[in-house]
Structures are given as C-alpha cells and as structure tokens.
Design an enzyme around this catalytic site. Structure first.
Site, mmCIF file in Angstrom:
data_model
loop_
_atom_site.group_PDB
_atom_site.id
_atom_site.type_symbol
_atom_site.label_atom_id
_atom_site.label_comp_id
_atom_site.label_asym_id
_atom_site.label_seq_id
_atom_site.Cartn_x
_atom_site.Cartn_y
_atom_site.Cartn_z
ATOM 1 N N GLY A 63 11.819 2.329 55.790
ATOM 2 C CA GLY A 63 10.421 2.194 55.366
ATOM 3 C C GLY A 63 9.631 3.339 55.968
ATOM 4 N N ASN A 117 3.175 3.280 56.493
ATOM 5 C CA ASN A 117 2.282 3.530 57.635
ATOM 6 C C ASN A 117 2.957 3.303 58.983
ATOM 7 O OD1 ASN A 117 0.045 4.331 56.180
ATOM 8 N ND2 ASN A 117 -0.762 2.243 55.970
ATOM 9 N N VAL A 118 3.579 2.139 59.154
ATOM 10 C CA VAL A 118 4.181 1.848 60.463
ATOM 11 C C VAL A 118 5.418 2.722 60.684
ATOM 12 C CG1 VAL A 118 5.226 0.091 61.943
ATOM 13 C CG2 VAL A 118 3.323 -0.546 60.443
ATOM 14 N N ARG A 174 0.052 -6.580 54.187
ATOM 15 C CA ARG A 174 -0.965 -7.539 53.718
ATOM 16 C C ARG A 174 -2.115 -6.844 53.017
ATOM 17 N NH1 ARG A 174 -3.247 -11.657 57.870
ATOM 18 N NH2 ARG A 174 -2.890 -10.072 59.453
ATOM 19 N N THR A 224 8.894 -6.052 59.713
ATOM 20 C CA THR A 224 8.357 -6.586 58.456
ATOM 21 C C THR A 224 7.908 -8.044 58.606
ATOM 22 O OG1 THR A 224 9.887 -5.123 57.286
ATOM 23 C CG2 THR A 224 8.943 -6.941 56.009
ATOM 24 N N ARG A 265 -3.414 -6.546 71.837
ATOM 25 C CA ARG A 265 -4.692 -6.838 71.183
ATOM 26 C C ARG A 265 -5.546 -7.731 72.067
ATOM 27 N NH1 ARG A 265 -2.507 -7.592 64.926
ATOM 28 N NH2 ARG A 265 -2.815 -5.409 64.353
ATOM 29 N N HIS A 321 4.205 -14.960 65.016
ATOM 30 C CA HIS A 321 3.275 -13.847 64.790
ATOM 31 C C HIS A 321 2.396 -14.233 63.595
ATOM 32 C CE1 HIS A 321 1.561 -9.938 64.560
ATOM 33 N NE2 HIS A 321 2.143 -9.617 63.420
HETATM 34 O O1 TXD Z 1 3.443 -6.905 64.359
HETATM 35 C C1 TXD Z 1 4.087 -6.703 63.360
HETATM 36 N N1 TXD Z 1 5.356 -7.101 63.281
HETATM 37 C C2 TXD Z 1 3.503 -5.993 62.194
HETATM 38 C C3 TXD Z 1 4.142 -6.105 60.913
HETATM 39 C C4 TXD Z 1 2.400 -5.110 62.352
HETATM 40 C C5 TXD Z 1 1.999 -4.311 61.307
HETATM 41 C C6 TXD Z 1 2.656 -4.322 60.008
HETATM 42 N N2 TXD Z 1 3.551 -5.417 59.845
HETATM 43 C C7 TXD Z 1 4.369 -5.474 58.629
HETATM 44 O O2 TXD Z 1 5.250 -4.352 58.595
HETATM 45 C C8 TXD Z 1 3.619 -5.403 57.319
HETATM 46 O O3 TXD Z 1 3.063 -6.652 56.987
HETATM 47 C C9 TXD Z 1 4.735 -4.983 56.372
HETATM 48 O O4 TXD Z 1 5.501 -6.112 56.023
HETATM 49 C C10 TXD Z 1 5.580 -4.017 57.235
HETATM 50 C C11 TXD Z 1 5.306 -2.548 56.959
HETATM 51 O O5 TXD Z 1 3.944 -2.263 57.119
HETATM 52 P P1 TXD Z 1 3.351 -0.846 56.665
HETATM 53 O O6 TXD Z 1 1.923 -0.855 57.003
HETATM 54 O O7 TXD Z 1 4.206 0.249 57.162
HETATM 55 O O8 TXD Z 1 3.540 -0.970 55.074
HETATM 56 P P2 TXD Z 1 3.616 0.218 54.004
HETATM 57 O O9 TXD Z 1 2.763 1.353 54.454
HETATM 58 O O10 TXD Z 1 3.369 -0.402 52.690
HETATM 59 O O11 TXD Z 1 5.129 0.713 54.090
HETATM 60 C C12 TXD Z 1 6.218 -0.062 53.683
HETATM 61 C C13 TXD Z 1 7.234 0.896 53.106
HETATM 62 C C14 TXD Z 1 6.805 1.563 51.798
HETATM 63 O O12 TXD Z 1 6.814 2.975 51.946
HETATM 64 C C15 TXD Z 1 7.842 1.104 50.780
HETATM 65 O O13 TXD Z 1 8.153 2.074 49.790
HETATM 66 C C16 TXD Z 1 9.025 0.824 51.685
HETATM 67 O O14 TXD Z 1 8.453 0.179 52.815
HETATM 68 N N3 TXD Z 1 10.058 -0.013 51.083
HETATM 69 C C17 TXD Z 1 11.359 0.194 51.277
HETATM 70 N N4 TXD Z 1 12.007 1.102 52.031
HETATM 71 C C18 TXD Z 1 13.356 1.048 52.028
HETATM 72 N N5 TXD Z 1 14.063 0.125 51.355
HETATM 73 C C19 TXD Z 1 13.451 -0.808 50.605
HETATM 74 N N6 TXD Z 1 14.163 -1.731 49.936
HETATM 75 C C20 TXD Z 1 12.033 -0.804 50.555
HETATM 76 N N7 TXD Z 1 11.109 -1.564 49.929
HETATM 77 C C21 TXD Z 1 9.907 -1.082 50.247
#
Ligand code: TXD
Length: 296
Positions: free
Chosen positions: A7, A10-11, A80, A117, A149, A172
């Site tokens: 992934g 952002n994170v 989200r 995730t 936080r 969480h």
């Molecule tokens: O405290 C915590 N655990 C969290 C969790 C804090 C912040 C964010 N949290 C969760 O992490 C958030 O609710 C999401 O479920 C994940 C990822 O957050 P992010 O902000 O990085 O989401 P993005 O920017 O949408 O990035 C997700 C990426 C995106 O580029 C997709 O194309 C990719 O995941 N993606 C994949 N990559 C590889 N393989 C597959 N199958 C795939 N599906 C989507």
C-alpha cells in the site's frame, strides 16, 4: 534488512519515507495502482543525497518483489471517509487483506507482519489466519498511535506528567480503553482527554475532507519497526493475539507487550480497575463480533 510496505497510499508512503530518512532498512513499496508505488519510490529515493541515507527503495506492482523481506507492513486498503466508521471498512478491507496475506505467505514465509489496515484488530486476526504464521509475528499498530494522541492532547492542558506506564487497551475504535493507572490527573480531565482521543481520528478525517491521518500513524509504525529491527525489547501497546491473557482467547486486542526482533517477546499483564476491566471486555467483544462477521 529489507522491509516490504504493502500500500503506497498516505500511511505506506510516509512510513517508507521515514524508514529511508532514518537509514533504517531497504524498502520494497507495493501498490495495485499502476505506477503509484514506483513514482513515490523514485521521489523518496531522490531525497537520499539530501539526507545522506544509503538505504535503497524500489516501487512495484509485482508482489513477487517482496521476496526476502523480513518485515512486511500492511497498509493496503481503503481509508475512512467523513461519516464512515472504522467498521464500515470491514468487508472491503477484508478482501484486500486476504489477498495481500496470501502473497506474504507465499513470498515471505518467515517474516514479521505489522498490520495497519482498519478495522485494525480484525485485520490482524485475518492476516494471522490466512498466513498461518506464529501469532507472535503478526501484530497490529494502534496502541502506539492512540497513546500518542492521548498524551498530545493532555500535554496542551498539563506539563510534566509521568506517562511512562500509561497505555490504551482494547479495540482501535471508539471502545478503546485508556487505563488511568498512575496518571496523576483528575477524573474529569481523564474523561475529557479520553473522549477527545477517541474522537481524534474522526476529527482529522472531517478536517481533511478526504483521506485520514497519516503523520502520527506512520510514526507509530516506524516506532514498532525500529523496535523489531534494533531488537529494542520495548514495552509498548500493540494489537496482539490473546491466548488466555486478560481472560481472553482467540482474539486480537490492544495490550502492552515487549517487542523485540522475534516480534512479541511477551504479553505484559497490567492491573486494571474493575470498571476498566469491564470496558475492556466489552471492547474485545466488539472485535470478536466483527471477526465472526468474516465467517472464517
Ligand atoms: O492506527 C491505525 N492502525 C491506522 C489505520 C491509522 C491510520 C490509517 N489506518 C488505516 O490504514 C486506514 O483506515 C486504511 O485502512 C489503511 C491505509 O490508510 P491510508 O491513509 O494509507 O490509505 P490510502 O492513502 O487510501 O492508501 C491505501 C493504499 C492505496 O494506494 C491503494 O491503491 C492500496 O492501498 N491498495 C493496495 N495495495 C496493494 N494491494 C492491494 N490489494 C491493494 N488494495 C488497495
């Protein structure tokens, strides 16, 4: 040491940037969106002459490139949107995490997996089941962030608080359980800061309009990754598989652990007030119900 980050959103990209900046490990950044991981990896790579990092980063859409990675960080999924709870993400992200876990099992069979995730505790459980890895090597990042936080919000009100033994346990989600323990603040202030902490993720989501928090989440992942790579034996709160600890079985939940190069060295038992115990039980029950929805 080579680390995979699944992934490149952002994170994931922010974790990659922190790892390269700190010269902590080589990184393989993976995403399904064509070009996304490659483009971000090239951009991060161009920072190296400025930061004097010698760590290597590649971006790819091919999961076989994660072969040889000793730690795999999973950030793949949807984030989200305003008005959306973490649990709304359950079904969509479960499909993604299932697929990704299959790749991890195949290409990195002896790795440590850090799940990011959401819904975090449920996705950590799912990854553990699909990979079949030792649960001590499949862990979730949330407690580090939720605790940070809380302390960040509290520090606006009070300075010089000893927070070394402060943890946030359970899910969480809004049912997370801050443990007052040794914090020398009033009950009212504790309640107020706990409420603000539970709401922090949604507060950030609402301000951003699209996407969710990633600066502090990526710092939380980096903290755990460093503890593993440098064998720091850090006492920290993470989502861990429980086998009787805290009276819970066959479920993931936030608890204090000692983290080292093997993953979880041990789960640490801390005392809770009776009210905290019952809140923890409720919080874990919520995770369990979501796990059941996956019908594994
Ligand atoms: O405290 C915590 N655990 C969290 C969790 C804090 C912040 C964010 N949290 C969760 O992490 C958030 O609710 C999401 O479920 C994940 C990822 O957050 P992010 O902000 O990085 O989401 P993005 O920017 O949408 O990035 C997700 C990426 C995106 O580029 C997709 O194309 C990719 O995941 N993606 C994949 N990559 C590889 N393989 C597959 N199958 C795939 N599906 C989507």
């Amino acid at each position: 040491m080579k680390v995979a980050i699944i992934g490149a959103g952002n994170v994931g990209a922010m974790v990659a940037s922190r790892v390269i900046d700190a010269n902590l490990a080589d990184v393989v950044l993976v995403d399904v969106v064509p070009g996304l991981a490659k483009g971000k990896a090239l951009d991060i790579s161009d920072t190296k002459p400025i930061t004097h990092s010698t760590s290597h980063i590649v971006g790819t859409g091919d999961f076989s490139d994660i072969k040889g990675c000793e730690v795999v960080i999973v950030t793949a999924g949807l984030a989200r949107k305003p008005g959306m709870s973490r649990d709304d993400l359950l079904k969509k992200n479960a499909d993604i995490v299932k697929e990704v876990s299959g790749h991890i099992k195949k290409h990195c069979p002896s790795s440590i997996v850090i799940m990011v995730t959401n819904p975090l505790d449920v996705m950590a459980y799912l990854a553990m089941k699909v990979t079949g890895f030792d649960p001590k090597k499949v862990i979730g990042m949330a407690g580090v962030l939720d605790r940070a936080r809380f302390i960040s919000i509290l520090s606006a009100e009070v300075k010089n608080i000893d927070d070394s033994a402060f943890f946030i346990l359970g899910s969480h989600s809004d049912s997370m359980v801050p443990i007052k323990g040794s914090l020398s603040i009033s009950e009212d202030m504790f309640k107020e800061v706990s409420g603000a902490t539970k709401n922090r993720g949604a507060e950030i989501v609402n301000h951003l309009g699209s996407g969710s928090a990633y600066f502090a989440p990526s710092a939380g992942v980096f903290y755990m990754l460093k503890a593993i790579i440098k064998n720091e034996k850090k006492l920290t709160c993470i989502s861990a598989y429980l086998t009787g600890q805290y009276g819970e079985n066959d479920v993931y939940a936030g608890v204090p652990v000692i983290l080292d190069s093997s993953g979880i060295r041990e789960i640490v038992d801390i005392s809770m007030a009776p009210e905290e115990k019952s809140l923890f039980k409720k919080s874990v029950q919520e995770i369990r119900e979501n796990i059941h929805k996956l019908q594994l």
